[in-house]
Motif scaffolding. Structure first.
Motif, PDB file in Angstrom:
ATOM      1  N   MET A   1      62.436  41.254 -42.583  1.00  0.00           N
ATOM      2  CA  MET A   1      61.596  40.720 -41.524  1.00  0.00           C
ATOM      3  C   MET A   1      60.644  41.814 -41.047  1.00  0.00           C
ATOM      4  N   VAL A   2      59.418  41.443 -40.788  1.00  0.00           N
ATOM      5  CA  VAL A   2      58.399  42.391 -40.359  1.00  0.00           C
ATOM      6  C   VAL A   2      57.932  42.020 -38.955  1.00  0.00           C
ATOM      7  N   SER A   3      58.708  42.414 -37.959  1.00  0.00           N
ATOM      8  CA  SER A   3      58.445  41.961 -36.599  1.00  0.00           C
ATOM      9  C   SER A   3      57.590  42.917 -35.774  1.00  0.00           C
ATOM     10  N   THR A   4      57.556  44.196 -36.101  1.00  0.00           N
ATOM     11  CA  THR A   4      56.765  45.137 -35.323  1.00  0.00           C
ATOM     12  C   THR A   4      55.484  45.492 -36.069  1.00  0.00           C
ATOM     13  N   GLU A   5      54.501  46.027 -35.325  1.00  0.00           N
ATOM     14  CA  GLU A   5      53.266  46.479 -35.966  1.00  0.00           C
ATOM     15  C   GLU A   5      53.577  47.522 -37.040  1.00  0.00           C
ATOM     16  N   ALA A   6      54.503  48.410 -36.714  1.00  0.00           N
ATOM     17  CA  ALA A   6      54.879  49.466 -37.669  1.00  0.00           C
ATOM     18  C   ALA A   6      55.400  48.853 -38.964  1.00  0.00           C
ATOM     19  N   GLN A   7      56.275  47.854 -38.847  1.00  0.00           N
ATOM     20  CA  GLN A   7      56.832  47.208 -40.032  1.00  0.00           C
ATOM     21  C   GLN A   7      55.764  46.427 -40.801  1.00  0.00           C
ATOM     22  N   ARG A   8      54.847  45.787 -40.060  1.00  0.00           N
ATOM     23  CA  ARG A   8      53.792  45.025 -40.727  1.00  0.00           C
ATOM     24  C   ARG A   8      52.855  45.949 -41.500  1.00  0.00           C
ATOM     25  N   LEU A   9      52.473  47.084 -40.892  1.00  0.00           N
ATOM     26  CA  LEU A   9      51.589  48.006 -41.598  1.00  0.00           C
ATOM     27  C   LEU A   9      52.273  48.551 -42.853  1.00  0.00           C
ATOM     28  N   LYS A  10      53.531  48.926 -42.729  1.00  0.00           N
ATOM     29  CA  LYS A  10      54.253  49.445 -43.890  1.00  0.00           C
ATOM     30  C   LYS A  10      54.386  48.368 -44.968  1.00  0.00           C
ATOM     31  N   HIS A  11      54.601  47.121 -44.554  1.00  0.00           N
ATOM     32  CA  HIS A  11      54.681  46.005 -45.498  1.00  0.00           C
ATOM     33  C   HIS A  11      53.362  45.848 -46.255  1.00  0.00           C
ATOM     34  N   ILE A  12      52.251  45.924 -45.532  1.00  0.00           N
ATOM     35  CA  ILE A  12      50.930  45.799 -46.166  1.00  0.00           C
ATOM     36  C   ILE A  12      50.742  46.924 -47.171  1.00  0.00           C
ATOM     37  N   ARG A  13      51.051  48.154 -46.762  1.00  0.00           N
ATOM     38  CA  ARG A  13      50.879  49.317 -47.641  1.00  0.00           C
ATOM     39  C   ARG A  13      51.771  49.207 -48.872  1.00  0.00           C
ATOM     40  N   ASN A  14      53.042  48.847 -48.664  1.00  0.00           N
ATOM     41  CA  ASN A  14      53.971  48.737 -49.794  1.00  0.00           C
ATOM     42  C   ASN A  14      53.586  47.591 -50.726  1.00  0.00           C
ATOM     43  N   THR A  15      53.144  46.477 -50.167  1.00  0.00           N
ATOM     44  CA  THR A  15      52.703  45.344 -50.972  1.00  0.00           C
ATOM     45  C   THR A  15      51.507  45.739 -51.831  1.00  0.00           C
ATOM     46  N   SER A  16      50.677  46.615 -51.287  1.00  0.00           N
ATOM     47  CA  SER A  16      49.495  47.091 -52.003  1.00  0.00           C
ATOM     48  C   SER A  16      49.826  48.230 -52.958  1.00  0.00           C
ATOM     49  N   LYS A  17      51.110  48.642 -52.977  1.00  0.00           N
ATOM     50  CA  LYS A  17      51.589  49.706 -53.874  1.00  0.00           C
ATOM     51  C   LYS A  17      50.809  51.009 -53.683  1.00  0.00           C
ATOM     52  N   LEU A  18      50.614  51.382 -52.417  1.00  0.00           N
ATOM     53  CA  LEU A  18      49.858  52.586 -52.098  1.00  0.00           C
ATOM     54  C   LEU A  18      50.702  53.587 -51.321  1.00  0.00           C
ATOM     55  N   SER A  19      50.420  54.849 -51.563  1.00  0.00           N
ATOM     56  CA  SER A  19      51.001  55.904 -50.734  1.00  0.00           C
ATOM     57  C   SER A  19      50.289  55.875 -49.387  1.00  0.00           C
ATOM     58  N   GLN A  20      50.831  56.587 -48.399  1.00  0.00           N
ATOM     59  CA  GLN A  20      50.157  56.664 -47.108  1.00  0.00           C
ATOM     60  C   GLN A  20      48.765  57.262 -47.274  1.00  0.00           C
ATOM     61  N   ALA A  21      48.640  58.272 -48.127  1.00  0.00           N
ATOM     62  CA  ALA A  21      47.341  58.921 -48.335  1.00  0.00           C
ATOM     63  C   ALA A  21      46.335  57.955 -48.956  1.00  0.00           C
ATOM     64  N   ARG A  61      45.462  37.864 -37.213  1.00  0.00           N
ATOM     65  CA  ARG A  61      46.439  37.535 -36.163  1.00  0.00           C
ATOM     66  C   ARG A  61      47.847  37.980 -36.561  1.00  0.00           C
ATOM     67  N   TRP A  62      48.198  37.820 -37.850  1.00  0.00           N
ATOM     68  CA  TRP A  62      49.520  38.272 -38.311  1.00  0.00           C
ATOM     69  C   TRP A  62      49.630  39.788 -38.193  1.00  0.00           C
ATOM     70  N   ILE A  63      48.585  40.519 -38.570  1.00  0.00           N
ATOM     71  CA  ILE A  63      48.612  41.983 -38.485  1.00  0.00           C
ATOM     72  C   ILE A  63      48.883  42.422 -37.050  1.00  0.00           C
ATOM     73  N   LEU A  64      48.190  41.806 -36.086  1.00  0.00           N
ATOM     74  CA  LEU A  64      48.288  42.228 -34.684  1.00  0.00           C
ATOM     75  C   LEU A  64      49.515  41.687 -33.954  1.00  0.00           C
ATOM     76  N   THR A  65      49.952  40.466 -34.303  1.00  0.00           N
ATOM     77  CA  THR A  65      51.021  39.832 -33.510  1.00  0.00           C
ATOM     78  C   THR A  65      52.237  39.391 -34.326  1.00  0.00           C
ATOM     79  N   GLY A  66      52.083  39.270 -35.626  1.00  0.00           N
ATOM     80  CA  GLY A  66      53.172  38.752 -36.449  1.00  0.00           C
ATOM     81  C   GLY A  66      53.190  37.241 -36.504  1.00  0.00           C
ATOM     82  N   GLU A  67      52.223  36.606 -35.846  1.00  0.00           N
ATOM     83  CA  GLU A  67      52.143  35.140 -35.810  1.00  0.00           C
ATOM     84  C   GLU A  67      51.212  34.634 -36.900  1.00  0.00           C
ATOM     85  N   GLU A  68      51.356  33.389 -37.243  1.00  0.00           N
ATOM     86  CA  GLU A  68      50.558  32.680 -38.250  1.00  0.00           C
ATOM     87  C   GLU A  68      50.922  33.134 -39.658  1.00  0.00           C
ATOM     88  N   GLU A  69      50.119  32.688 -40.608  1.00  0.00           N
ATOM     89  CA  GLU A  69      50.355  33.014 -42.012  1.00  0.00           C
ATOM     90  C   GLU A  69      50.056  34.478 -42.285  1.00  0.00           C
TER      91      GLU A  69
END
Length: 168
Positions: A1-21, A61-69
């Motif tokens: 589950m990706v409920s916090t902004e921190a978790q959502r950003l990490k999910h986006i980065r990991n889904t994109s298969k990218l390092s933080q850099a 909206r999902w990036i900022l709040t976790g709501e919607e698709e």
């Protein structure tokens, strides 16, 4: 589950298969900012969220709040980039990369390929071996290499062949 902004950003980065850099570079922000957001020390600004939506196709909206698709456009066009992992064989000086049969393909949204000006006909995905570029690029990360790019540009990462060794 990706409920916090921190978790959502990490999910986006990991889904994109990218390092933080790599993720930071694509978003034109510092790696430390990505790290701090992922650690919950900073929040995601609306401007950053808009940029993420534009580049990666995630719903604002999902990036900022976790709501919607999760995705803005579920039908975003992707290109299949071949994965070539036989790096030791591929780096031979006389090797013709176009003859290599890919072991698999990696789907990358066209928006990302356009942003980095990658030529899909001459781009390949490799698995990084070693940790000489850590912490930005880790052992096991995927790297996209566009073999049509021959000119050096400041502040970019390059794959360079020196005799029988391919180096980033």
């Amino acid at each position: 589950m990706v409920s916090t902004e921190a978790q959502r950003l990490k999910h986006i980065r990991n889904t994109s298969k990218l390092s933080q850099a790599g993720f930071a570079e694509n978003l034109n922000i510092s790696q430390s900012r990505v790290r701090d957001i992922e650690l919950g020390k900073q929040g995601i600004t609306k401007e950053l969220a808009i940029n993420i939506e534009k580049i990666y196709g995630f719903n604002l909206r999902w990036i900022l709040t976790g709501e919607e698709e999760i995705y803005s456009n579920k039908n975003e066009a992707c290109e299949k980039i071949p994965i070539l992992d036989e790096i030791e064989r591929i780096v031979s000086i006389n090797y013709n990369i176009e003859q290599e049969k890919p072991k698999d393909y990696f789907n990358i949204p066209k928006t990302i390929l356009n942003q980095i000006h990658a030529n899909i006909k001459t781009s390949y995905i490799f698995t990084v071996k070693g940790c000489s570029m850590a912490p930005g690029i880790q052992d096991g990360d995927k790297a996209l290499v566009d073999t049509s790019k021959k000119q050096v540009v400041n502040d970019k990462i390059y794959a360079i062949r020196i005799e029988d060794t391919l180096m980033l």
